[in-house]
Design a protein around this motif. Structure first.
Motif, PDB file in Angstrom:
ATOM      1  N   TYR A   1      23.697  19.456  67.683  1.00 30.47           N
ATOM      2  CA  TYR A   1      25.090  19.201  68.047  1.00 30.47           C
ATOM      3  C   TYR A   1      25.712  20.422  68.719  1.00 30.47           C
ATOM      4  CZ  TYR A   1      30.114  18.511  67.456  1.00 30.47           C
ATOM      5  OH  TYR A   1      31.470  18.408  67.678  1.00 30.47           O
ATOM      6  N   ARG A   2      26.366  20.175  69.833  1.00 28.60           N
ATOM      7  CA  ARG A   2      27.086  21.239  70.552  1.00 28.60           C
ATOM      8  C   ARG A   2      28.240  20.573  71.305  1.00 28.60           C
ATOM      9  NH1 ARG A   2      25.607  19.303  74.805  1.00 28.60           N
ATOM     10  NH2 ARG A   2      23.596  18.971  75.768  1.00 28.60           N
ATOM     11  N   ALA A   3      29.444  20.790  70.826  1.00 32.63           N
ATOM     12  CA  ALA A   3      30.615  20.165  71.451  1.00 32.63           C
ATOM     13  C   ALA A   3      30.831  20.741  72.841  1.00 32.63           C
ATOM     14  CB  ALA A   3      31.841  20.384  70.580  1.00 32.63           C
ATOM     15  N   PRO A   4      31.276  19.916  73.800  1.00 37.00           N
ATOM     16  CA  PRO A   4      31.564  20.430  75.141  1.00 37.00           C
ATOM     17  C   PRO A   4      32.667  21.485  75.110  1.00 37.00           C
ATOM     18  CG  PRO A   4      31.530  18.013  75.093  1.00 37.00           C
ATOM     19  CD  PRO A   4      31.500  18.479  73.675  1.00 37.00           C
ATOM     20  N   ALA A   5      32.641  22.364  76.087  1.00 35.20           N
ATOM     21  CA  ALA A   5      33.664  23.412  76.171  1.00 35.20           C
ATOM     22  C   ALA A   5      35.050  22.777  76.284  1.00 35.20           C
ATOM     23  CB  ALA A   5      33.391  24.306  77.379  1.00 35.20           C
ATOM     24  N   GLY A   6      35.985  23.269  75.483  1.00 33.43           N
ATOM     25  CA  GLY A   6      37.353  22.773  75.520  1.00 33.43           C
ATOM     26  C   GLY A   6      37.571  21.469  74.778  1.00 33.43           C
ATOM     27  N   PHE A   7      36.535  20.957  74.096  1.00 34.33           N
ATOM     28  CA  PHE A   7      36.681  19.673  73.411  1.00 34.33           C
ATOM     29  C   PHE A   7      37.413  19.853  72.087  1.00 34.33           C
ATOM     30  CE2 PHE A   7      35.097  16.810  70.103  1.00 34.33           C
ATOM     31  CZ  PHE A   7      35.462  15.581  70.636  1.00 34.33           C
ATOM     32  N   HIS A   8      38.253  18.876  71.767  1.00 37.55           N
ATOM     33  CA  HIS A   8      38.915  18.795  70.461  1.00 37.55           C
ATOM     34  C   HIS A   8      38.704  17.385  69.934  1.00 37.55           C
ATOM     35  CE1 HIS A   8      42.079  18.526  67.402  1.00 37.55           C
ATOM     36  NE2 HIS A   8      41.972  19.849  67.327  1.00 37.55           N
ATOM     37  N   PRO A   9      38.443  17.219  68.624  1.00 33.53           N
ATOM     38  CA  PRO A   9      38.206  15.869  68.083  1.00 33.53           C
ATOM     39  C   PRO A   9      39.277  14.842  68.428  1.00 33.53           C
ATOM     40  CG  PRO A   9      37.615  17.513  66.457  1.00 33.53           C
ATOM     41  CD  PRO A   9      38.227  18.263  67.610  1.00 33.53           C
ATOM     42  N   ALA A  10      40.512  15.285  68.644  1.00 29.83           N
ATOM     43  CA  ALA A  10      41.583  14.347  69.009  1.00 29.83           C
ATOM     44  C   ALA A  10      41.300  13.669  70.345  1.00 29.83           C
ATOM     45  CB  ALA A  10      42.922  15.081  69.066  1.00 29.83           C
ATOM     46  N   HIS A  11      40.517  14.340  71.212  1.00 31.04           N
ATOM     47  CA  HIS A  11      40.181  13.736  72.488  1.00 31.04           C
ATOM     48  C   HIS A  11      39.362  12.463  72.306  1.00 31.04           C
ATOM     49  CE1 HIS A  11      40.431  18.091  74.253  1.00 31.04           C
ATOM     50  NE2 HIS A  11      41.625  17.562  74.020  1.00 31.04           N
ATOM     51  N   LEU A  12      38.484  12.474  71.295  1.00 30.21           N
ATOM     52  CA  LEU A  12      37.652  11.301  71.046  1.00 30.21           C
ATOM     53  C   LEU A  12      38.493  10.145  70.527  1.00 30.21           C
ATOM     54  CD1 LEU A  12      34.739  10.371  71.251  1.00 30.21           C
ATOM     55  CD2 LEU A  12      34.397  11.110  68.889  1.00 30.21           C
ATOM     56  N   ARG A  13      39.524  10.458  69.760  1.00 28.60           N
ATOM     57  CA  ARG A  13      40.426   9.411  69.267  1.00 28.60           C
ATOM     58  C   ARG A  13      41.086   8.685  70.432  1.00 28.60           C
ATOM     59  NH1 ARG A  13      40.828   6.075  65.417  1.00 28.60           N
ATOM     60  NH2 ARG A  13      41.011   4.734  67.209  1.00 28.60           N
ATOM     61  N   SER A  14      41.499   9.438  71.448  1.00 31.63           N
ATOM     62  CA  SER A  14      42.123   8.808  72.607  1.00 31.63           C
ATOM     63  C   SER A  14      41.114   7.994  73.398  1.00 31.63           C
ATOM     64  CB  SER A  14      42.774   9.868  73.500  1.00 31.63           C
ATOM     65  OG  SER A  14      41.811  10.768  74.007  1.00 31.63           O
ATOM     66  N   LEU A  15      39.839   8.443  73.402  1.00 37.55           N
ATOM     67  CA  LEU A  15      38.800   7.673  74.076  1.00 37.55           C
ATOM     68  C   LEU A  15      38.630   6.309  73.420  1.00 37.55           C
ATOM     69  CD1 LEU A  15      36.351   7.385  76.015  1.00 37.55           C
ATOM     70  CD2 LEU A  15      34.972   8.492  74.263  1.00 37.55           C
ATOM     71  N   LEU A  16      38.634   6.285  72.088  1.00 38.67           N
ATOM     72  CA  LEU A  16      38.498   5.016  71.376  1.00 38.67           C
ATOM     73  C   LEU A  16      39.689   4.109  71.652  1.00 38.67           C
ATOM     74  CD1 LEU A  16      37.152   6.240  67.925  1.00 38.67           C
ATOM     75  CD2 LEU A  16      35.950   4.750  69.522  1.00 38.67           C
ATOM     76  N   ASP A  17      40.891   4.684  71.712  1.00 39.16           N
ATOM     77  CA  ASP A  17      42.085   3.877  71.951  1.00 39.16           C
ATOM     78  C   ASP A  17      42.057   3.221  73.323  1.00 39.16           C
ATOM     79  OD1 ASP A  17      43.065   4.547  69.494  1.00 39.16           O
ATOM     80  OD2 ASP A  17      44.287   6.218  70.231  1.00 39.16           O
ATOM     81  N   ASN A  18      41.441   3.908  74.289  1.00 36.01           N
ATOM     82  CA  ASN A  18      41.421   3.390  75.661  1.00 36.01           C
ATOM     83  C   ASN A  18      40.125   2.669  76.009  1.00 36.01           C
ATOM     84  OD1 ASN A  18      43.965   4.480  76.253  1.00 36.01           O
ATOM     85  ND2 ASN A  18      43.066   6.486  76.660  1.00 36.01           N
ATOM     86  N   MET A  19      39.208   2.544  75.041  1.00 37.14           N
ATOM     87  CA  MET A  19      37.891   2.008  75.354  1.00 37.14           C
ATOM     88  C   MET A  19      37.945   0.556  75.822  1.00 37.14           C
ATOM     89  SD  MET A  19      34.704   2.615  75.580  1.00 37.14           S
ATOM     90  CE  MET A  19      34.429   4.091  74.619  1.00 37.14           C
TER      91      MET A  19
END
Length: 277
Positions: free
Chosen positions: A205-223
């Motif tokens: 596991y290696r998170a992308p540079a500048g990534f925050h877990p909240a970003h994934l939440r928005s991805l799910l909301d817009n999926m």
């Protein structure tokens, strides 16, 4: 032959009953571990969508109980599900939403602030029989699991989850490859060949540079909106990932029907002699 009859003749179904596993899916995790050594060095483990608890049983028997028996410091294992399940020795149970940051903080709290070495998920939605819909919902569930993974998994950690392999699965591979340097599809021997079920093993596991877990939440909301407007991944998004067949290939076949053991000596059926012309 009905589904119930087929299940009762399945060798893994019967072995699970004999060996005290809550479900035959325990053998899937055991066979994935044989191929990838998931449990080596794992001291903090999270089991997502854990009910009814067969994968938690595997963690208890393979990690917790051997440590106790050998006098070592036992690992911390947290099982998370919206549904309650019967207790398992060495397993800390949480009832909560795997997409919630509150749940993630509860998990880390049980680890005394340490990140997890391994996160596993055998969760799946109730299938509808519409393969495209089932695949999409399952991909959504994996991304929901990834939400808690990004909160609790340590750099270099491993994530294992069930997937439904279909024509649009390459988009999910592309998304997972953003977070893990190695993504492999595993097909355990105990998983029926006739099933589109497989398991994605994501390592390092290696998170992308500048990534925050909240970003994934928005991805799910817009999926959902994104899926309706761009249902197919572009050529640049397509990923080829390695495939590993797990388990002893000379062993039992999950698609085969095996003879059931007899309760007593077989009785010859008496029949009149054939007299037809």
């Amino acid at each position: 032959m009905g589904r119930a009859s087929k299940d009762k003749r399945d060798i893994y179904y019967r072995k699970a009953k004999e060996e005290g596993w809550r479900a035959r899916s325990a053998y899937k995790l055991l066979q994935i571990d044989e191929a990838f050594s998931l449990f080596a060095g794992a001291h903090h483990v999270v089991d997502l969508c854990a009910a009814p608890g067969s994968w938690s049983q595997v963690l208890s028997r393979k990690l917790y109980l051997p440590a106790i028996q050998n006098g070592r410091n036992p690992p911390k294992i947290v099982a998370v599900d919206l549904q309650p399940m019967a207790p398992i020795e060495g397993i800390i149970q949480l009832q909560g939403d795997i997409t919630s940051e509150v749940t993630a903080q509860e998990v880390i709290g049980h680890f005394d602030g340490n990140p997890a070495d391994l996160v596993i998920s055998d969760g799946a939605p109730d299938v509808t029989g519409l393969h495209d819909m089932d695949e999409y919902i399952q991909a959504q569930l994996i991304l929901a699991a990834l939400t808690i993974v990004t909160h609790v998994l340590k750099p270099g950690g491993t994530f294992v989850a069930k997937v439904f392999r279909g024509r649009e699965i390459s988009l999910l591979y592309s998304q997972l490859k953003l977070f893990f340097s190695m993504v492999t599809i595993a097909k355990p021997k105990s998983s029926r060949n006739s099933s589109i079920e497989s398991f994605v093993v994501c390592q390092n596991y290696r998170a992308p540079a500048g990534f925050h877990p909240a970003h994934l939440r928005s991805l799910l909301d817009n999926m959902t909106a994104s899926y309706l407007t761009h249902p197919l991944p572009t050529l640049a998004q397509r990923q080829l990932v390695p495939f590993v067949a797990c388990g002893d290939l000379s062993g039992w076949d999950a698609d085969r029907s095996y003879d059931l053991p007899q309760e007593g000596p077989a009785q010859e059926e008496s029949r009149p002699p054939f007299t037809g012309s």
